[in-house]
Write a protein that holds these residues in place. Structure first.
Motif, PDB file in Angstrom:
ATOM      1  N   PHE A  58       0.606  -0.938   0.271  1.00  0.00           N
ATOM      2  CA  PHE A  58      -0.564  -0.105  -0.034  1.00  0.00           C
ATOM      3  C   PHE A  58       0.887   1.039  -0.026  1.00  0.00           C
ATOM      4  N   PHE A  59       1.803   0.925   1.005  1.00  0.00           N
ATOM      5  CA  PHE A  59       3.022   2.324   0.959  1.00  0.00           C
ATOM      6  C   PHE A  59       3.678   2.351  -0.233  1.00  0.00           C
ATOM      7  N   LEU A  60       4.316   1.649  -0.805  1.00  0.00           N
ATOM      8  CA  LEU A  60       5.066   1.917  -2.370  1.00  0.00           C
ATOM      9  C   LEU A  60       4.215   2.544  -3.000  1.00  0.00           C
ATOM     10  N   LEU A  61       2.984   1.773  -2.987  1.00  0.00           N
ATOM     11  CA  LEU A  61       1.574   2.351  -4.494  1.00  0.00           C
ATOM     12  C   LEU A  61       1.193   3.492  -4.681  1.00  0.00           C
ATOM     13  N   ASN A  62       1.195   3.571  -2.766  1.00  0.00           N
ATOM     14  CA  ASN A  62      -0.002   5.046  -3.111  1.00  0.00           C
ATOM     15  C   ASN A  62       2.194   6.176  -3.104  1.00  0.00           C
ATOM     16  N   ASN A  63       2.944   5.762  -2.742  1.00  0.00           N
ATOM     17  CA  ASN A  63       3.700   6.726  -3.333  1.00  0.00           C
ATOM     18  C   ASN A  63       4.155   7.200  -4.940  1.00  0.00           C
ATOM     19  N   PHE A  64       4.140   5.970  -5.850  1.00  0.00           N
ATOM     20  CA  PHE A  64       4.292   5.818  -6.954  1.00  0.00           C
ATOM     21  C   PHE A  64       3.265   6.933  -7.061  1.00  0.00           C
ATOM     22  N   ILE A  65       1.802   6.357  -6.418  1.00  0.00           N
ATOM     23  CA  ILE A  65       0.541   6.660  -7.626  1.00  0.00           C
ATOM     24  C   ILE A  65       0.625   8.719  -7.381  1.00  0.00           C
ATOM     25  N   ARG A  66       1.342   9.450  -5.898  1.00  0.00           N
ATOM     26  CA  ARG A  66       1.555  10.742  -5.632  1.00  0.00           C
ATOM     27  C   ARG A  66       2.534  11.195  -6.543  1.00  0.00           C
ATOM     28  N   CYS A  67       3.589  10.254  -7.144  1.00  0.00           N
ATOM     29  CA  CYS A  67       4.857  10.913  -7.863  1.00  0.00           C
ATOM     30  C   CYS A  67       4.910  11.576  -9.250  1.00  0.00           C
ATOM     31  N   SER A  68       4.587  12.704  -9.311  1.00  0.00           N
ATOM     32  CA  SER A  68       4.556  13.174 -10.570  1.00  0.00           C
ATOM     33  C   SER A  68       5.283  12.673 -11.407  1.00  0.00           C
ATOM     34  N   ALA A  69       6.468  11.977 -11.367  1.00  0.00           N
ATOM     35  CA  ALA A  69       7.155  11.363 -12.450  1.00  0.00           C
ATOM     36  C   ALA A  69       6.470  10.205 -13.035  1.00  0.00           C
ATOM     37  N   TYR A  70       5.749   9.350 -12.558  1.00  0.00           N
ATOM     38  CA  TYR A  70       5.298   8.157 -12.978  1.00  0.00           C
ATOM     39  C   TYR A  70       4.156   8.025 -13.371  1.00  0.00           C
ATOM     40  N   GLU A  71       3.990   7.544 -14.538  1.00  0.00           N
ATOM     41  CA  GLU A  71       2.478   8.000 -15.687  1.00  0.00           C
ATOM     42  C   GLU A  71       1.656   6.337 -15.291  1.00  0.00           C
ATOM     43  N   ASN A  72       2.743   6.047 -15.027  1.00  0.00           N
ATOM     44  CA  ASN A  72       2.362   3.763 -15.213  1.00  0.00           C
ATOM     45  C   ASN A  72       3.005   3.052 -14.256  1.00  0.00           C
ATOM     46  N   ILE A  73       1.253   3.317 -13.127  1.00  0.00           N
ATOM     47  CA  ILE A  73       2.397   2.001 -12.168  1.00  0.00           C
ATOM     48  C   ILE A  73       1.980   0.770 -12.737  1.00  0.00           C
ATOM     49  N   ILE A  74       3.550  -0.022 -12.694  1.00  0.00           N
ATOM     50  CA  ILE A  74       2.992  -1.705 -12.905  1.00  0.00           C
ATOM     51  C   ILE A  74       3.169  -3.064 -11.596  1.00  0.00           C
ATOM     52  N   PHE A  75       1.659  -2.921 -10.897  1.00  0.00           N
ATOM     53  CA  PHE A  75       2.240  -4.009  -9.699  1.00  0.00           C
ATOM     54  C   PHE A  75       1.933  -5.335  -9.989  1.00  0.00           C
ATOM     55  N   CYS A  76       2.491  -7.288  -9.784  1.00  0.00           N
ATOM     56  CA  CYS A  76       2.454  -7.941  -9.928  1.00  0.00           C
ATOM     57  C   CYS A  76       2.783  -8.556  -8.760  1.00  0.00           C
ATOM     58  N   TRP A  77       1.760  -9.537  -8.770  1.00  0.00           N
ATOM     59  CA  TRP A  77       1.580 -10.659  -7.266  1.00  0.00           C
ATOM     60  C   TRP A  77       1.184 -11.475  -7.748  1.00  0.00           C
ATOM     61  N   VAL A  78       0.815 -12.449  -7.543  1.00  0.00           N
ATOM     62  CA  VAL A  78      -0.096 -13.950  -7.621  1.00  0.00           C
ATOM     63  C   VAL A  78      -1.431 -13.375  -7.621  1.00  0.00           C
ATOM     64  N   MET A  79      -1.934 -12.532  -6.701  1.00  0.00           N
ATOM     65  CA  MET A  79      -3.589 -12.101  -6.169  1.00  0.00           C
ATOM     66  C   MET A  79      -4.128 -13.190  -7.001  1.00  0.00           C
ATOM     67  N   HIS A  80      -4.589 -14.752  -5.952  1.00  0.00           N
ATOM     68  CA  HIS A  80      -5.319 -15.321  -6.914  1.00  0.00           C
ATOM     69  C   HIS A  80      -6.887 -15.073  -6.318  1.00  0.00           C
ATOM     70  N   GLN A  81      -6.923 -14.235  -5.635  1.00  0.00           N
ATOM     71  CA  GLN A  81      -8.191 -13.844  -4.867  1.00  0.00           C
ATOM     72  C   GLN A  81      -8.856 -12.993  -5.121  1.00  0.00           C
ATOM     73  N   GLN A  82     -10.038 -12.704  -5.752  1.00  0.00           N
ATOM     74  CA  GLN A  82     -10.990 -11.050  -5.697  1.00  0.00           C
ATOM     75  C   GLN A  82     -10.549 -10.311  -4.201  1.00  0.00           C
ATOM     76  N   ALA A  83     -10.533 -11.007  -3.089  1.00  0.00           N
ATOM     77  CA  ALA A  83     -10.766 -10.195  -1.833  1.00  0.00           C
ATOM     78  C   ALA A  83      -8.575  -9.730  -1.825  1.00  0.00           C
ATOM     79  N   ILE A  84      -8.168 -10.591  -2.089  1.00  0.00           N
ATOM     80  CA  ILE A  84      -6.736  -9.688  -2.046  1.00  0.00           C
ATOM     81  C   ILE A  84      -6.339  -8.275  -2.942  1.00  0.00           C
ATOM     82  N   ILE A  85      -7.525  -8.354  -4.770  1.00  0.00           N
ATOM     83  CA  ILE A  85      -7.270  -7.708  -4.974  1.00  0.00           C
ATOM     84  C   ILE A  85      -7.895  -5.789  -4.802  1.00  0.00           C
ATOM     85  N   ASP A  86      -9.767  -6.510  -4.125  1.00  0.00           N
ATOM     86  CA  ASP A  86      -9.720  -5.709  -3.497  1.00  0.00           C
ATOM     87  C   ASP A  86      -9.445  -5.032  -3.260  1.00  0.00           C
ATOM     88  N   ASP A  87      -8.670  -5.457  -1.659  1.00  0.00           N
ATOM     89  CA  ASP A  87      -8.349  -5.732  -0.352  1.00  0.00           C
ATOM     90  C   ASP A  87      -7.203  -4.298  -0.873  1.00  0.00           C
TER      91      ASP A  87
END
Length: 166
Positions: A58-87
């Motif tokens: 959460f911390f890293l992705l929010n920092n990337f989102i707030r940073c004006s240098a980035y237009e595209n934030i790419i995150f990968c993880w196993v994320m095999h349950q909708q609850a993980i994505i939603d969380d």
């Protein structure tokens, strides 16, 4: 408007390789692999470590989102349950983001071949093959765009993802 890519898939589907290529192909990009948030020895999955990993994400992705240098934030993880994505999404400030939830899926045979190479190279242990295969059906239940990578290289998968979001 920024693009936030959440790219899931079972172990061996090619998430990291595809995302590394996406990072190179998309302008002003940053990439976070969820596995980096708990690269530890010994590997310990407890309620405490799971919570710590999520808070790091959460911390890293929010920092990337707030940073004006980035237009595209790419995150990968196993994320095999909708609850993980939603969380994850519930803890991110996505007001100025277009969210792209994508699952890389592949056949059992393709997964056996890919993971078998990793096991032979000493990158993974043998037990990952069965654990990964057991997760294949879980991705069909997710509210994500499915990209079948059984016959695709990571480069082809990245190109396909870019076309889907254009």
């Amino acid at each position: 408007m920024k693009n936030l890519f959440l790219i899931g898939g079972t172990m061996g589907a090619g998430k990291t390789a595809t995302c590394q290529i996406l990072k190179q192909k998309l302008n002003n990009s940053v990439f976070l692999d969820g596995d980096w948030c708990w690269d530890m020895h010994p590997f310990q999955v407890t309620e405490e470590t799971k919570q710590m990993v999520l808070e790091n994400i959460f911390f890293l992705l929010n920092n990337f989102i707030r940073c004006s240098a980035y237009e595209n934030i790419i995150f990968c993880w196993v994320m095999h349950q909708q609850a993980i994505i939603d969380d994850i999404l519930s803890h991110l400030d996505t007001a100025n983001c277009k969210v792209h939830s994508i699952s890389l899926i592949c056949s059992e045979q393709a997964l056996r071949t890919r993971l078998g190479k990793d096991v032979a190279a000493g990158i993974r242990t043998e037990d990952v093959i069965q654990r990964s295969i057991e997760r294949i059906p879980l991705y069909e239940k997710l509210n994500t765009c499915k990209v079948d990578v059984s016959e695709l290289t990571p480069e082809q998968a990245a190109n396909f993802i870019i076309k889907v979001v254009e």
